[in-house]
Scaffold this motif. Structure first.
Motif, PDB file in Angstrom:
ATOM      1  N   ALA A   6       0.825  -1.211   0.000  1.00  0.00           N
ATOM      2  CA  ALA A   6       0.000   0.000   0.000  1.00  0.00           C
ATOM      3  C   ALA A   6       0.858   1.259   0.000  1.00  0.00           C
ATOM      4  O   ALA A   6       0.566   2.224  -0.721  1.00  0.00           O
ATOM      5  CB  ALA A   6      -0.928  -0.001   1.214  1.00  0.00           C
ATOM      6  N   ALA A   7       1.931   1.251   0.773  1.00  0.00           N
ATOM      7  CA  ALA A   7       2.817   2.424   0.849  1.00  0.00           C
ATOM      8  C   ALA A   7       3.512   2.672  -0.486  1.00  0.00           C
ATOM      9  O   ALA A   7       3.616   3.812  -0.950  1.00  0.00           O
ATOM     10  CB  ALA A   7       3.841   2.237   1.962  1.00  0.00           C
ATOM     11  N   VAL A   8       3.971   1.603  -1.107  1.00  0.00           N
ATOM     12  CA  VAL A   8       4.642   1.734  -2.408  1.00  0.00           C
ATOM     13  C   VAL A   8       3.648   2.226  -3.458  1.00  0.00           C
ATOM     14  O   VAL A   8       3.974   3.100  -4.275  1.00  0.00           O
ATOM     15  CB  VAL A   8       5.298   0.395  -2.818  1.00  0.00           C
ATOM     16  N   ALA A   9       2.434   1.701  -3.428  1.00  0.00           N
ATOM     17  CA  ALA A   9       1.408   2.138  -4.390  1.00  0.00           C
ATOM     18  C   ALA A   9       1.098   3.625  -4.203  1.00  0.00           C
ATOM     19  O   ALA A   9       0.952   4.358  -5.186  1.00  0.00           O
ATOM     20  CB  ALA A   9       0.143   1.302  -4.234  1.00  0.00           C
ATOM     21  N   ARG A  10       1.000   4.061  -2.948  1.00  0.00           N
ATOM     22  CA  ARG A  10       0.728   5.483  -2.688  1.00  0.00           C
ATOM     23  C   ARG A  10       1.855   6.361  -3.226  1.00  0.00           C
ATOM     24  O   ARG A  10       1.606   7.354  -3.913  1.00  0.00           O
ATOM     25  CB  ARG A  10       0.560   5.730  -1.195  1.00  0.00           C
ATOM     26  N   LEU A  11       3.101   5.984  -2.929  1.00  0.00           N
ATOM     27  CA  LEU A  11       4.223   6.789  -3.391  1.00  0.00           C
ATOM     28  C   LEU A  11       4.282   6.809  -4.917  1.00  0.00           C
ATOM     29  O   LEU A  11       4.540   7.851  -5.519  1.00  0.00           O
ATOM     30  CB  LEU A  11       5.534   6.266  -2.809  1.00  0.00           C
ATOM     31  N   ARG A  12       4.003   5.687  -5.529  1.00  0.00           N
ATOM     32  CA  ARG A  12       3.999   5.614  -6.998  1.00  0.00           C
ATOM     33  C   ARG A  12       2.940   6.555  -7.587  1.00  0.00           C
ATOM     34  O   ARG A  12       3.201   7.268  -8.550  1.00  0.00           O
ATOM     35  CB  ARG A  12       3.735   4.185  -7.438  1.00  0.00           C
ATOM     36  N   ARG A  13       1.744   6.580  -6.987  1.00  0.00           N
ATOM     37  CA  ARG A  13       0.682   7.484  -7.445  1.00  0.00           C
ATOM     38  C   ARG A  13       1.078   8.947  -7.247  1.00  0.00           C
ATOM     39  O   ARG A  13       0.856   9.776  -8.135  1.00  0.00           O
ATOM     40  CB  ARG A  13      -0.620   7.213  -6.689  1.00  0.00           C
ATOM     41  N   GLU A  14       1.649   9.257  -6.084  1.00  0.00           N
ATOM     42  CA  GLU A  14       2.047  10.633  -5.802  1.00  0.00           C
ATOM     43  C   GLU A  14       3.126  11.101  -6.771  1.00  0.00           C
ATOM     44  O   GLU A  14       3.080  12.233  -7.258  1.00  0.00           O
ATOM     45  CB  GLU A  14       2.534  10.770  -4.360  1.00  0.00           C
ATOM     46  N   LEU A  15       4.086  10.239  -7.062  1.00  0.00           N
ATOM     47  CA  LEU A  15       5.138  10.611  -8.006  1.00  0.00           C
ATOM     48  C   LEU A  15       4.557  10.792  -9.404  1.00  0.00           C
ATOM     49  O   LEU A  15       4.920  11.731 -10.115  1.00  0.00           O
ATOM     50  CB  LEU A  15       6.247   9.563  -8.013  1.00  0.00           C
ATOM     51  N   ALA A  16       3.641   9.932  -9.796  1.00  0.00           N
ATOM     52  CA  ALA A  16       3.023  10.055 -11.118  1.00  0.00           C
ATOM     53  C   ALA A  16       2.236  11.351 -11.257  1.00  0.00           C
ATOM     54  O   ALA A  16       2.211  11.958 -12.334  1.00  0.00           O
ATOM     55  CB  ALA A  16       2.112   8.856 -11.380  1.00  0.00           C
ATOM     56  N   SER A  17       1.619  11.793 -10.182  1.00  0.00           N
ATOM     57  CA  SER A  17       0.827  13.024 -10.254  1.00  0.00           C
ATOM     58  C   SER A  17       1.669  14.281 -10.065  1.00  0.00           C
ATOM     59  O   SER A  17       1.193  15.378 -10.335  1.00  0.00           O
ATOM     60  CB  SER A  17      -0.302  12.995  -9.230  1.00  0.00           C
ATOM     61  N   TYR A  18       2.915  14.111  -9.646  1.00  0.00           N
ATOM     62  CA  TYR A  18       3.817  15.251  -9.468  1.00  0.00           C
ATOM     63  C   TYR A  18       4.416  15.588 -10.835  1.00  0.00           C
ATOM     64  O   TYR A  18       5.265  14.864 -11.348  1.00  0.00           O
ATOM     65  CB  TYR A  18       4.907  14.906  -8.448  1.00  0.00           C
ATOM     66  N   ARG A  19       3.961  16.646 -11.436  1.00  0.00           N
ATOM     67  CA  ARG A  19       4.312  16.953 -12.823  1.00  0.00           C
ATOM     68  C   ARG A  19       5.625  17.705 -13.008  1.00  0.00           C
ATOM     69  O   ARG A  19       6.096  17.855 -14.124  1.00  0.00           O
ATOM     70  CB  ARG A  19       3.180  17.770 -13.468  1.00  0.00           C
ATOM     71  N   VAL A  20       6.229  18.153 -11.929  1.00  0.00           N
ATOM     72  CA  VAL A  20       7.488  18.879 -12.032  1.00  0.00           C
ATOM     73  C   VAL A  20       8.619  17.874 -12.231  1.00  0.00           C
ATOM     74  O   VAL A  20       8.720  16.885 -11.511  1.00  0.00           O
ATOM     75  CB  VAL A  20       7.743  19.727 -10.770  1.00  0.00           C
ATOM     76  N   GLU A  21       9.449  18.114 -13.213  1.00  0.00           N
ATOM     77  CA  GLU A  21      10.595  17.243 -13.455  1.00  0.00           C
ATOM     78  C   GLU A  21      11.718  17.572 -12.478  1.00  0.00           C
ATOM     79  O   GLU A  21      11.901  18.714 -12.092  1.00  0.00           O
ATOM     80  CB  GLU A  21      11.105  17.403 -14.891  1.00  0.00           C
ATOM     81  N   PHE A  22      12.454  16.536 -12.078  1.00  0.00           N
ATOM     82  CA  PHE A  22      13.649  16.731 -11.275  1.00  0.00           C
ATOM     83  C   PHE A  22      14.701  15.738 -11.751  1.00  0.00           C
ATOM     84  O   PHE A  22      14.385  14.743 -12.409  1.00  0.00           O
ATOM     85  CB  PHE A  22      13.365  16.632  -9.766  1.00  0.00           C
ATOM     86  N   THR A  23      15.928  16.027 -11.449  1.00  0.00           N
ATOM     87  CA  THR A  23      17.066  15.321 -12.029  1.00  0.00           C
ATOM     88  C   THR A  23      16.987  13.802 -11.915  1.00  0.00           C
ATOM     89  O   THR A  23      17.223  13.099 -12.885  1.00  0.00           O
ATOM     90  CB  THR A  23      18.372  15.799 -11.367  1.00  0.00           C
TER      91      THR A  23
END
Length: 87
Positions: A6-23
């Motif tokens: 569940a924690a990994v799925a949440r982080l994966r969703r949050e990263l996918a919705s974070y539209r700002v690119e970073f290195t």
């Protein structure tokens, strides 16, 4: 195991919705996928979980939008450590 999934799925969703690119976004995505695969195995190696957690934390840096998901993953990974390993 369910908590880690569940924690990994949440982080994966949050990263996918974070539209700002970073290195190191690709590194974070790759390690999150690796954590998901480890969780699917059923009995992941705690050392491998910690390594992935450190790589993800390093990759996302101080992206505050991902702090909640990172916290959940860290807590889930900590549950796999033996009491003697956590100091």
């Amino acid at each position: 195991m369910a908590g880690l999934k569940a924690a990994v799925a949440r982080l994966r969703r949050e990263l996918a919705s974070y539209r700002v690119e970073f290195t190191d976004r690709a590194v974070a995505e790759e390690e999150i996928a690796g954590l998901a695969a480890l969780a699917a195995e059923g009995s992941p190696d705690p050392a491998r979980l910690r390594r992935s957690l450190l790589l993800i934390a390093s990759a996302v840096g101080s992206v505050s939008a991902l702090a909640g998901g990172m916290r959940d993953v860290r807590h889930a990974v900590e549950r796999f450590d033996s009491p003697a390993a956590t100091v």
